[in-house]
Motif scaffolding. Structure first.
Motif, PDB file in Angstrom:
ATOM      1  N   UNK A  49       0.831  -1.211   0.000  1.00 57.64           N
ATOM      2  CA  UNK A  49       0.000   0.000   0.000  1.00 57.64           C
ATOM      3  C   UNK A  49       0.863   1.258   0.000  1.00 57.64           C
ATOM      4  N   UNK A  50       1.952   1.244   0.757  1.00 57.47           N
ATOM      5  CA  UNK A  50       2.869   2.386   0.735  1.00 57.47           C
ATOM      6  C   UNK A  50       3.528   2.512  -0.643  1.00 57.47           C
ATOM      7  N   UNK A  51       3.951   1.395  -1.212  1.00 63.02           N
ATOM      8  CA  UNK A  51       4.609   1.425  -2.518  1.00 63.02           C
ATOM      9  C   UNK A  51       3.701   1.995  -3.593  1.00 63.02           C
ATOM     10  N   UNK A  52       2.416   1.698  -3.498  1.00 60.30           N
ATOM     11  CA  UNK A  52       1.460   2.183  -4.488  1.00 60.30           C
ATOM     12  C   UNK A  52       1.277   3.696  -4.407  1.00 60.30           C
ATOM     13  N   UNK A  53       1.598   4.280  -3.262  1.00 57.64           N
ATOM     14  CA  UNK A  53       1.360   5.705  -3.045  1.00 57.64           C
ATOM     15  C   UNK A  53       2.643   6.537  -3.022  1.00 57.64           C
ATOM     16  N   UNK A  54       3.789   5.894  -3.153  1.00 51.88           N
ATOM     17  CA  UNK A  54       5.058   6.596  -3.066  1.00 51.88           C
ATOM     18  C   UNK A  54       5.892   6.332  -4.319  1.00 51.88           C
ATOM     19  N   UNK A  55       6.723   7.264  -4.675  1.00 57.36           N
ATOM     20  CA  UNK A  55       7.656   7.039  -5.769  1.00 57.36           C
ATOM     21  C   UNK A  55       8.759   6.093  -5.350  1.00 57.36           C
ATOM     22  N   UNK A  56       9.599   5.716  -6.305  1.00 57.52           N
ATOM     23  CA  UNK A  56      10.674   4.767  -6.039  1.00 57.52           C
ATOM     24  C   UNK A  56      11.602   5.251  -4.937  1.00 57.52           C
ATOM     25  N   UNK A  57      12.030   6.496  -5.015  1.00 61.93           N
ATOM     26  CA  UNK A  57      12.938   7.034  -4.001  1.00 61.93           C
ATOM     27  C   UNK A  57      12.232   7.192  -2.658  1.00 61.93           C
ATOM     28  N   UNK A  58      10.999   7.672  -2.704  1.00 61.50           N
ATOM     29  CA  UNK A  58      10.258   7.846  -1.468  1.00 61.50           C
ATOM     30  C   UNK A  58      10.035   6.535  -0.741  1.00 61.50           C
ATOM     31  N   UNK A  59       9.739   5.480  -1.484  1.00 63.92           N
ATOM     32  CA  UNK A  59       9.482   4.184  -0.863  1.00 63.92           C
ATOM     33  C   UNK A  59      10.711   3.652  -0.149  1.00 63.92           C
ATOM     34  N   UNK A  60      11.872   4.026  -0.598  1.00 62.65           N
ATOM     35  CA  UNK A  60      13.102   3.580   0.055  1.00 62.65           C
ATOM     36  C   UNK A  60      13.296   4.192   1.439  1.00 62.65           C
ATOM     37  N   UNK A  61      12.476   5.174   1.809  1.00 62.09           N
ATOM     38  CA  UNK A  61      12.543   5.749   3.155  1.00 62.09           C
ATOM     39  C   UNK A  61      11.675   4.973   4.144  1.00 62.09           C
TER      40      UNK A  61
END
Length: 202
Positions: A49-61
Protein backbone atom coordinates in the motif's frame (compact mmCIF):
# COMPACT_ATOMS: atom_id res chain seq x y z
CA UNK A 1 -1.71 -15.70 16.27
CA UNK A 2 -1.05 -17.00 12.77
CA UNK A 3 -4.45 -16.53 11.14
CA UNK A 4 -4.66 -13.69 8.66
CA UNK A 5 -4.56 -13.10 4.92
CA UNK A 6 -3.34 -10.50 2.45
CA UNK A 7 -5.39 -7.29 2.22
CA UNK A 8 -7.51 -8.16 5.24
CA UNK A 9 -9.42 -5.16 6.68
CA UNK A 10 -8.23 -3.14 3.72
CA UNK A 11 -10.20 0.10 4.43
CA UNK A 12 -8.53 0.52 7.84
CA UNK A 13 -5.08 -0.10 6.40
CA UNK A 14 -5.68 2.34 3.56
CA UNK A 15 -6.83 5.01 6.05
CA UNK A 16 -3.70 4.35 8.10
CA UNK A 17 -1.32 4.61 5.15
CA UNK A 18 -2.90 7.79 3.81
CA UNK A 19 -2.75 9.56 7.18
CA UNK A 20 0.79 8.33 7.84
CA UNK A 21 2.07 9.70 4.55
CA UNK A 22 0.62 13.12 5.33
CA UNK A 23 2.25 13.09 8.76
CA UNK A 24 5.64 11.87 7.54
CA UNK A 25 5.88 14.08 4.46
CA UNK A 26 9.48 15.23 4.07
CA UNK A 27 10.92 12.92 6.72
CA UNK A 28 14.15 11.09 6.00
CA UNK A 29 12.62 7.85 7.26
CA UNK A 30 9.03 6.65 7.65
CA UNK A 31 8.93 4.16 10.50
CA UNK A 32 6.08 1.67 10.85
CA UNK A 33 5.63 -1.11 13.37
CA UNK A 34 3.32 -4.04 12.65
CA UNK A 35 3.01 -5.75 16.04
CA UNK A 36 1.71 -9.31 15.84
CA UNK A 37 2.55 -9.79 12.17
CA UNK A 38 1.98 -13.57 12.18
CA UNK A 39 3.24 -15.06 8.90
CA UNK A 40 3.81 -11.73 7.20
CA UNK A 41 0.66 -11.14 5.18
CA UNK A 42 -0.22 -7.90 6.97
CA UNK A 43 3.18 -6.15 6.92
CA UNK A 44 3.61 -7.01 3.24
CA UNK A 45 0.12 -5.68 2.55
CA UNK A 46 1.11 -2.46 4.30
CA UNK A 47 4.36 -2.23 2.35
CA UNK A 48 2.50 -2.71 -0.94
CA UNK A 49 0.00 0.00 0.00
CA UNK A 50 2.87 2.39 0.74
CA UNK A 51 4.61 1.43 -2.52
CA UNK A 52 1.46 2.18 -4.49
CA UNK A 53 1.36 5.70 -3.05
CA UNK A 54 5.06 6.60 -3.07
CA UNK A 55 7.66 7.04 -5.77
CA UNK A 56 10.67 4.77 -6.04
CA UNK A 57 12.94 7.03 -4.00
CA UNK A 58 10.26 7.85 -1.47
CA UNK A 59 9.48 4.18 -0.86
CA UNK A 60 13.10 3.58 0.05
CA UNK A 61 12.54 5.75 3.15
CA UNK A 62 10.04 3.21 4.52
CA UNK A 63 11.30 1.09 7.42
CA UNK A 64 8.68 -1.45 8.52
CA UNK A 65 9.34 -3.47 11.67
CA UNK A 66 7.28 -6.68 11.66
CA UNK A 67 7.23 -8.42 15.02
CA UNK A 68 5.67 -11.46 16.59
CA UNK A 69 6.38 -14.12 19.17
CA UNK A 70 5.62 -17.82 18.80
CA UNK A 71 6.66 -20.89 20.74
CA UNK A 72 8.13 -22.68 17.72
CA UNK A 73 10.16 -19.66 16.57
CA UNK A 74 9.45 -20.23 12.88
CA UNK A 75 7.58 -17.04 12.02
CA UNK A 76 10.82 -15.24 11.22
CA UNK A 77 11.85 -17.74 8.55
CA UNK A 78 8.44 -17.58 6.89
CA UNK A 79 8.20 -13.79 6.95
CA UNK A 80 11.76 -13.38 5.65
CA UNK A 81 11.25 -15.87 2.82
CA UNK A 82 7.88 -14.26 1.92
CA UNK A 83 6.82 -17.35 -0.04
CA UNK A 84 3.14 -18.27 0.03
CA UNK A 85 0.92 -20.91 -1.55
CA UNK A 86 -0.68 -19.48 -4.66
CA UNK A 87 -4.20 -20.40 -3.53
CA UNK A 88 -3.71 -18.26 -0.42
CA UNK A 89 -3.16 -15.19 -2.62
CA UNK A 90 -6.43 -15.30 -4.55
CA UNK A 91 -7.99 -12.40 -2.59
CA UNK A 92 -5.36 -10.00 -3.92
CA UNK A 93 -6.50 -7.74 -6.79
CA UNK A 94 -5.02 -9.14 -10.02
CA UNK A 95 -3.19 -5.94 -10.95
CA UNK A 96 -1.51 -5.87 -7.51
CA UNK A 97 -0.70 -9.59 -7.64
CA UNK A 98 0.96 -9.31 -11.06
CA UNK A 99 2.99 -6.31 -9.94
CA UNK A 100 4.26 -7.45 -6.56
CA UNK A 101 4.47 -11.26 -6.67
CA UNK A 102 6.56 -13.68 -8.71
CA UNK A 103 6.65 -17.46 -9.06
CA UNK A 104 9.08 -19.45 -6.93
CA UNK A 105 10.99 -21.57 -9.42
CA UNK A 106 12.03 -24.19 -6.87
CA UNK A 107 8.56 -24.50 -5.30
CA UNK A 108 5.73 -25.09 -7.78
CA UNK A 109 2.44 -23.69 -6.53
CA UNK A 110 4.14 -20.90 -4.56
CA UNK A 111 4.54 -17.18 -5.22
CA UNK A 112 6.98 -14.82 -3.54
CA UNK A 113 6.76 -11.14 -2.65
CA UNK A 114 9.19 -9.24 -4.89
CA UNK A 115 12.47 -8.02 -3.42
CA UNK A 116 11.53 -4.33 -3.63
CA UNK A 117 8.80 -4.95 -1.04
CA UNK A 118 10.66 -7.57 1.01
CA UNK A 119 13.64 -5.25 1.46
CA UNK A 120 11.56 -2.72 3.39
CA UNK A 121 10.19 -5.26 5.93
CA UNK A 122 12.36 -6.29 8.87
CA UNK A 123 11.23 -9.16 11.09
CA UNK A 124 12.08 -9.20 14.79
CA UNK A 125 10.88 -11.44 17.61
CA UNK A 126 9.08 -9.47 20.30
CA UNK A 127 6.92 -10.45 23.26
CA UNK A 128 4.50 -7.55 23.67
CA UNK A 129 3.79 -8.41 27.30
CA UNK A 130 7.40 -7.61 28.21
CA UNK A 131 6.50 -4.01 27.28
CA UNK A 132 9.80 -3.48 25.48
CA UNK A 133 9.23 -1.77 22.11
CA UNK A 134 11.49 -2.63 19.19
CA UNK A 135 12.00 1.04 18.37
CA UNK A 136 10.65 4.55 18.79
CA UNK A 137 9.41 7.53 16.79
CA UNK A 138 7.02 5.43 14.72
CA UNK A 139 4.65 7.27 12.41
CA UNK A 140 2.31 4.28 12.47
CA UNK A 141 1.77 1.25 14.70
CA UNK A 142 -0.62 -1.50 13.58
CA UNK A 143 -1.75 -4.14 16.05
CA UNK A 144 -4.61 -6.42 15.04
CA UNK A 145 -5.67 -9.88 16.21
CA UNK A 146 -3.44 -9.63 19.27
CA UNK A 147 -4.96 -7.38 21.92
CA UNK A 148 -8.10 -9.49 22.19
CA UNK A 149 -5.96 -12.30 23.61
CA UNK A 150 -4.73 -10.11 26.48
CA UNK A 151 -6.47 -9.26 29.71
CA UNK A 152 -7.98 -5.81 30.10
CA UNK A 153 -5.08 -4.69 32.29
CA UNK A 154 -2.51 -6.07 29.85
CA UNK A 155 -4.16 -4.22 26.96
CA UNK A 156 -3.87 -0.96 28.85
CA UNK A 157 -0.14 -1.44 29.47
CA UNK A 158 0.56 -2.47 25.87
CA UNK A 159 -1.36 0.55 24.55
CA UNK A 160 0.64 2.82 26.85
CA UNK A 161 3.80 1.33 25.35
CA UNK A 162 2.50 2.03 21.84
CA UNK A 163 1.76 5.62 22.83
CA UNK A 164 5.32 6.08 24.07
CA UNK A 165 6.69 4.50 20.88
CA UNK A 166 4.78 6.76 18.48
CA UNK A 167 6.17 9.98 17.06
CA UNK A 168 4.22 13.14 17.96
CA UNK A 169 0.93 12.94 16.10
CA UNK A 170 1.62 9.33 15.07
CA UNK A 171 -1.15 6.86 14.31
CA UNK A 172 -2.32 3.60 15.85
CA UNK A 173 -4.55 1.17 13.95
CA UNK A 174 -6.32 -1.84 15.40
CA UNK A 175 -9.20 -4.10 14.46
CA UNK A 176 -12.80 -2.97 14.56
CA UNK A 177 -13.71 -5.05 17.61
CA UNK A 178 -11.16 -3.26 19.77
CA UNK A 179 -11.78 -0.05 21.69
CA UNK A 180 -9.39 2.18 23.60
CA UNK A 181 -9.96 1.55 27.33
CA UNK A 182 -11.52 4.50 29.12
CA UNK A 183 -8.58 4.81 31.52
CA UNK A 184 -6.25 5.83 28.65
CA UNK A 185 -8.74 7.32 26.20
CA UNK A 186 -7.04 10.70 26.70
CA UNK A 187 -3.91 9.32 25.01
CA UNK A 188 -5.56 8.69 21.63
CA UNK A 189 -7.96 10.57 19.38
CA UNK A 190 -10.08 8.57 16.92
CA UNK A 191 -9.47 9.80 13.39
CA UNK A 192 -12.47 8.34 11.56
CA UNK A 193 -15.81 7.17 12.99
CA UNK A 194 -15.89 4.11 10.75
CA UNK A 195 -12.34 2.89 11.41
CA UNK A 196 -10.32 2.03 14.49
CA UNK A 197 -7.57 4.46 13.59
CA UNK A 198 -6.28 6.77 16.31
CA UNK A 199 -3.86 9.70 16.52
CA UNK A 200 -1.46 10.06 19.42
CA UNK A 201 -2.39 12.86 21.79
CA UNK A 202 0.30 14.61 23.83
Amino acid sequence: MAFTFFFRDLPVLEYAVEHTLKLALGRLRIKVWDAGCALGQEPYTLAILFAERMGEMGFNTLYLDATDYDSENNFGDIVTAAEYKSEELQRIPPEIFDKYFEKVAAKPGYHKVIDRIRNRVFFKYNDLLKLQPVGSDYSLIVCKNVLLHFSYEQRIEVLKMYHRSLAPGGYFATENTQKIPGEISHLFEQVAPDAQLFRKVG
